[in-house]
Design a protein around this motif. Structure first.
Motif, mmCIF file in Angstrom:
data_model
loop_
_atom_site.group_PDB
_atom_site.id
_atom_site.type_symbol
_atom_site.label_atom_id
_atom_site.label_comp_id
_atom_site.label_asym_id
_atom_site.label_seq_id
_atom_site.Cartn_x
_atom_site.Cartn_y
_atom_site.Cartn_z
ATOM 1 N N ALA A 9 -5.386 -17.608 9.653
ATOM 2 C CA ALA A 9 -4.251 -16.762 9.277
ATOM 3 C C ALA A 9 -4.369 -16.280 7.835
ATOM 4 C CB ALA A 9 -2.944 -17.524 9.469
ATOM 5 N N SER A 10 -4.679 -17.201 6.938
ATOM 6 C CA SER A 10 -4.788 -16.852 5.524
ATOM 7 C C SER A 10 -5.915 -15.851 5.279
ATOM 8 C CB SER A 10 -5.009 -18.124 4.702
ATOM 9 O OG SER A 10 -4.975 -17.847 3.323
ATOM 10 N N LEU A 11 -7.064 -16.077 5.899
ATOM 11 C CA LEU A 11 -8.200 -15.166 5.720
ATOM 12 C C LEU A 11 -7.934 -13.804 6.345
ATOM 13 C CD1 LEU A 11 -11.234 -17.572 6.376
ATOM 14 C CD2 LEU A 11 -10.348 -16.762 4.177
ATOM 15 N N ALA A 12 -7.086 -13.763 7.380
ATOM 16 C CA ALA A 12 -6.781 -12.492 8.049
ATOM 17 C C ALA A 12 -5.973 -11.556 7.160
ATOM 18 C CB ALA A 12 -6.016 -12.759 9.350
ATOM 19 N N LEU A 13 -5.307 -12.094 6.140
ATOM 20 C CA LEU A 13 -4.489 -11.248 5.262
ATOM 21 C C LEU A 13 -5.346 -10.369 4.360
ATOM 22 C CD1 LEU A 13 -1.708 -13.816 4.294
ATOM 23 C CD2 LEU A 13 -1.503 -11.842 5.818
ATOM 24 N N GLU A 14 -6.429 -10.907 3.837
ATOM 25 C CA GLU A 14 -7.386 -10.145 3.023
ATOM 26 C C GLU A 14 -6.733 -9.419 1.836
ATOM 27 O OE1 GLU A 14 -9.441 -7.437 5.561
ATOM 28 O OE2 GLU A 14 -10.508 -9.005 6.656
ATOM 29 N N GLY A 15 -7.356 -9.472 0.705
ATOM 30 C CA GLY A 15 -6.976 -8.569 -0.383
ATOM 31 C C GLY A 15 -6.175 -9.101 -1.543
ATOM 32 N N PRO A 16 -4.951 -9.674 -1.331
ATOM 33 C CA PRO A 16 -4.107 -10.013 -2.481
ATOM 34 C C PRO A 16 -4.653 -11.136 -3.357
ATOM 35 C CG PRO A 16 -2.842 -9.939 -0.437
ATOM 36 C CD PRO A 16 -4.277 -9.911 -0.065
ATOM 37 N N GLY A 17 -5.623 -11.874 -2.893
ATOM 38 C CA GLY A 17 -6.129 -13.028 -3.636
ATOM 39 C C GLY A 17 -5.732 -14.310 -2.947
ATOM 40 N N TYR A 18 -6.500 -15.346 -3.174
ATOM 41 C CA TYR A 18 -6.311 -16.574 -2.398
ATOM 42 C C TYR A 18 -4.953 -17.219 -2.606
ATOM 43 C CZ TYR A 18 -7.447 -19.130 -6.722
ATOM 44 O OH TYR A 18 -7.444 -19.634 -7.993
ATOM 45 N N LEU A 19 -4.375 -17.134 -3.821
ATOM 46 C CA LEU A 19 -3.083 -17.759 -4.062
ATOM 47 C C LEU A 19 -1.979 -17.107 -3.240
ATOM 48 C CD1 LEU A 19 -2.905 -18.528 -7.902
ATOM 49 C CD2 LEU A 19 -2.945 -20.159 -6.009
ATOM 50 N N MET A 20 -1.915 -15.770 -3.259
ATOM 51 C CA MET A 20 -0.892 -15.066 -2.504
ATOM 52 C C MET A 20 -1.143 -15.162 -1.003
ATOM 53 S SD MET A 20 1.897 -13.467 -2.185
ATOM 54 C CE MET A 20 2.483 -12.806 -3.749
ATOM 55 N N GLN A 21 -2.402 -15.093 -0.584
ATOM 56 C CA GLN A 21 -2.700 -15.228 0.842
ATOM 57 C C GLN A 21 -2.200 -16.572 1.364
ATOM 58 O OE1 GLN A 21 -6.933 -13.107 0.112
ATOM 59 N NE2 GLN A 21 -6.826 -14.226 2.023
ATOM 60 N N ALA A 22 -2.493 -17.639 0.627
ATOM 61 C CA ALA A 22 -2.074 -18.970 1.048
ATOM 62 C C ALA A 22 -0.557 -19.109 1.005
ATOM 63 C CB ALA A 22 -2.718 -20.026 0.142
#
Length: 303
Positions: A180-193
């Motif tokens: 799910a987190s990797l599917a978001l792509e783009g905003p950076g790992y902190l915001m994705q998580a």
């Protein structure tokens, strides 16, 4: 030291603290209520975390798609089931055996990582994971008679099956959360998580509120009555979950969940230094195996 290692250690410490708070609350709530407070009281903190990252640090909100939604829902449902089963183990007189089997999660997480994400671990990492799981099981069964009859009973007993099922669901949820987190792509790992955590926690809260309203309204009422204790479970739980989501965005679930076994070392150290409880030989041997496994795992991942 890689960031995912630091974050995982933080998450493991928070999980250890949350489990202690949740177990204490289990005496005042039933299994469903004690399961719910982790999500229902955690959601406001998860939402606030996203708000701080967005408005405080200027991080853009991601645009979720269908892949994110499916992975988040499946991960959320799997974690609800896993948490329910784990809390249910506290009801058994010999719950230590079931808890031991629930600690096979790193192995099962590695398997789900292969099935869901197509990830693989090398041979040295697989050996380290196996050694760590052996250490955890040794600690969990340190105060259980290690007779042939007891071992046979532990393999076929209800607590063992519940523990294995809990581990499987936790392993699956970890893989789905990374997806799910990797599917978001783009905003950076902190915001994705953080975004994935907020969405999942909101979904879990709604599911459990509806379930309790229809099937166990007394548990819903009790979780509101004991809000002063429950809010701490929610806060510590979300802090730990934020760590897990972040670590699993940065690294494969197999490695993150394997390192997370350090939680049991934290538990024993806390019991020894704070409560002055005695630690027996099996517990010490288990700690040695866990530490050796973690050092072996980190040796191959530091680069």
């Amino acid at each position: 030291m890689p960031l995912w290692i630091v974050v995982t250690l933080f998450a493991a410490f928070c999980q250890n603290l949350r489990s202690a708070l949740q177990k204490h609350l289990k005496g005042r709530l039933g299994t469903t209520g004690a399961t719910f407070v982790r999500f229902g009281y955690g959601f406001p903190f998860a939402l606030a975390y996203v708000g701080v990252l967005h408005w405080g640090f200027g991080m853009a909100l991601p645009v979720p798609g269908a892949d994110f939604a499916v992975a988040a829902v499946l991960g959320g449902l799997a974690q609800i089931g896993a948490t329910f089963l784990l809390v249910h183990l506290f009801s058994f007189r010999n719950f230590a055996v079931g808890t031991a089997y629930s600690k096979t999660e790193p192995v099962q997480a590695a398997l789900f990582g292969v099935l869901i994400l197509g990830e693989h671990v090398d041979l040295s990492a697989a050996i380290a994971i196996a050694v760590g799981v052996a250490g955890v099981i040794l600690i969990s069964m340190a105060r259980v008679p290690m007779t042939a009859k007891a071992i046979l009973a532990s393999l076929t007993g209800k607590p063992a099956l519940i523990g294995l099922a809990s581990a499987a669901l936790f392993g699956a949820s970890a893989a789905f959360y990374r997806a799910a987190s990797l599917a978001l792509e783009g905003p950076g790992y902190l915001m994705q998580a953080a975004y994935a955590l907020a969405v999942v926690t909101a979904f879990q809260s709604v599911v459990m509120i509806v379930w309790m309203a229809l099937r166990e309204p007394d548990q819903l009422k009790a979780s509101c009555v004991h809000w002063r204790q429950a809010v701490w479970v929610g806060l510590v739980g979300v802090a730990g979950s934020a760590g897990w989501f972040t670590a699993m965005t940065l690294q494969q679930v197999a490695y993150v969940r394997a390192l997370a076994q350090v939680e049991l070392v934290f538990t024993l150290a806390f019991s020894w230094f704070v409560f002055r409880e005695r630690v027996n030989g099996r517990e010490l041997a288990g700690c040695v195996l866990i530490v050796a496994a973690i050092l072996g795992l980190l040796w191959g991942r530091m680069g």
